[in-house]
Design an enzyme around this catalytic site. Structure first.
Site, PDB file in Angstrom:
ATOM      1  CE  LYS A  69      -8.805  -2.064   4.330  1.00 52.30           C
ATOM      2  NZ  LYS A  69      -9.160  -3.095   3.395  1.00 52.30           N
TER       3      LYS A  69
ATOM      4  CD1 TRP B  52      -2.219  -2.257   1.537  1.00 50.34           C
ATOM      5  CD2 TRP B  52      -3.003  -1.091  -0.204  1.00 50.34           C
ATOM      6  NE1 TRP B  52      -3.225  -2.991   0.951  1.00 50.34           N
ATOM      7  CE2 TRP B  52      -3.730  -2.303  -0.106  1.00 50.34           C
ATOM      8  CE3 TRP B  52      -3.322  -0.216  -1.231  1.00 50.34           C
ATOM      9  CZ2 TRP B  52      -4.754  -2.645  -1.001  1.00 50.34           C
ATOM     10  CZ3 TRP B  52      -4.344  -0.547  -2.126  1.00 50.34           C
ATOM     11  CH2 TRP B  52      -5.037  -1.747  -2.001  1.00 50.34           C
TER      12      TRP B  52
ATOM     13  CG  ASP C  30      -3.453   4.231   3.772  1.00 53.77           C
ATOM     14  OD1 ASP C  30      -4.548   4.100   4.362  1.00 53.77           O
ATOM     15  OD2 ASP C  30      -3.123   3.541   2.787  1.00 53.77           O
TER      16      ASP C  30
END
Ligand code: PMP
Length: 361
Positions: free
Chosen positions: A196, A102, A172
């Site tokens: 999530k 990511w 992030d």
């Protein structure tokens, strides 16, 4: 009602109570004779949902004054571009910490907009840890420092956050926000896709220090400007109303659990069940992450051969365990154990892992 042992990485398990409440209110939201899906985003009902959900995020994360909470669209992936578009500026460099899949996506996108400095990376050890950032030296023209607090695919997580002094720290936090308390005042900007720990997909939460709004360029597309969304209380255009509403229901459960300190304790206990199963298997399961960087949200491990991993997945599936296949880019196994995954489900998985190891080791 039959509920699966859901270890999906995202979209992921949601609290059953939140789903039931949404079902209850679906056709008639609090006596108005319409669903939340059928009313104007400018209605007083939706404005209340928008404001209450923002307030819950501020309360649960103890966000100090001077920050805005925004609800945007485009996922965390759009934030990979919006961050440099809004914060980089001419003559400056964007500093990134490379911790895996990511972080790399964020780096790739930032390079489209200007100069990028990768200040630290754990590539050499195959992304099994968060690099040591104690002596992070920043270029004098650093615009911001970007980190990925939890690498959802690799299964590594920052045990503590770096001190970047006057340079805004950007994170992030897609896969670990709301899983533990942390000091928001250390950050200039935090972003997280909701799917999530926060709720369903479709909404992305951005927490932004207000002074950064002043230095933002005005010559980028309107929808990509943080200042526009901030000025309009995230109602510049039609927001993802149902995602914001359901996120509010999920956050009410987090509050009812006793807030983030209580949530963290449960999460740590859940993760320990799986890391113990791995550690006590005598090498039958091999954890991907170094102990000091292990993720409390995404537990990743390998087995002796891909055949054995396939056999594990097949048998796990037959026993009601869902979502244990590692990300397609890295293979292996992964159990995502976000806030809404019950301890009983994790215990059942640990028991299954122990039993499988006994029979096949
Ligand atoms: N960052 C992290 C850490 C993620 O886990 C994900 C999605 N799994 C993303 C970014 C991308 O999010 P989205 O799909 O919402 O764009």
């Amino acid at each position: 009602m039959k509920r699966a042992y859901n270890f999906n990485a995202g979209p992921a398990a949601l609290p059953l109570e939140a789903l039931l409440e949404a079902r209850e209110e679906l056709t008639d939201y609090r006596g108005i004779g319409m669903s939340v899906l059928e009313i104007s985003h400018r209605s007083k009902e939706f404005e209340a949902i928008n404001d209450e959900t923002q307030a819950l995020i501020k309360e649960l994360l103890s966000i100090p004054d001077g920050y805005k909470v925004l609800f945007l669209q485009g996922g965390a992936s759009l934030q990979f571009a919006m961050v440099p578009m809004n914060l980089l500026g001419d003559g400056r460099t964007a500093v990134y910490v490379d911790t895996g899949s990511w972080a790399q996506k964020a780096i790739k996108e930032a390079k489209l907009f200007g100069d990028v400095t990768v200040a630290a990376s754990s590539k050499e050890t195959n992304y099994d840890r968060i690099p040591d950032l104690a002596n992070l030296s920043l270029p004098s023209n650093a615009a911001y420092v970007h980190i990925t607090s939890n690498e959802t695919i690799g299964g590594i997580q920052y045990p503590a956050f770096p001190d970047t002094g006057d340079v805004p720290l950007v994170a992030d936090m897609s896969s670990d926000i709301m899983s533990r308390p942390f000091d928001v005042s250390k950050f200039g900007l935090i972003y997280a896709g909701a799917q999530k720990n926060l709720g369903p997909s479709g909404v992305t939460v951005v927490i932004l220090r207000e002074d950064l709004l002043e230095r933002m360029p005005k010559n980028i597309p309107t929808m990509l400007r943080y200042d526009i969304h901030a000025e309009n209380n995230s109602l510049y255009n039609t927001p993802p109303v149902f995602s914001v509403y359901l996120m509010g229901l999920v956050l009410k459960r987090v509050k009812a659990m006793g807030g983030l300190a209580a949530v963290e304790e449960v999460n740590r206990a859940k993760a320990a069940l799986l890391y113990d199963a791995i550690g006590q298997s005598g090498g039958f399961y091999r954890g991907v992450a170094e102990p000091g960087s292990r993720s409390v949200m995404n537990v990743t491990w390998r087995m002796a051969s891909e055949e054995l991993e396939k056999a594990f997945l097949k048998e796990a599936g037959a026993n009601g365990f869902v979502g244990l296949k590692g990300h397609r880019s890295v293979g292996g196994l992964r159990a995502s154990i976000y806030n809404a995954v019950p301890r009983e489900a994790v215990q059942a998985l640990a028991d299954f892992m122990n039993d499988f190891a006994r029979r096949n080791g």
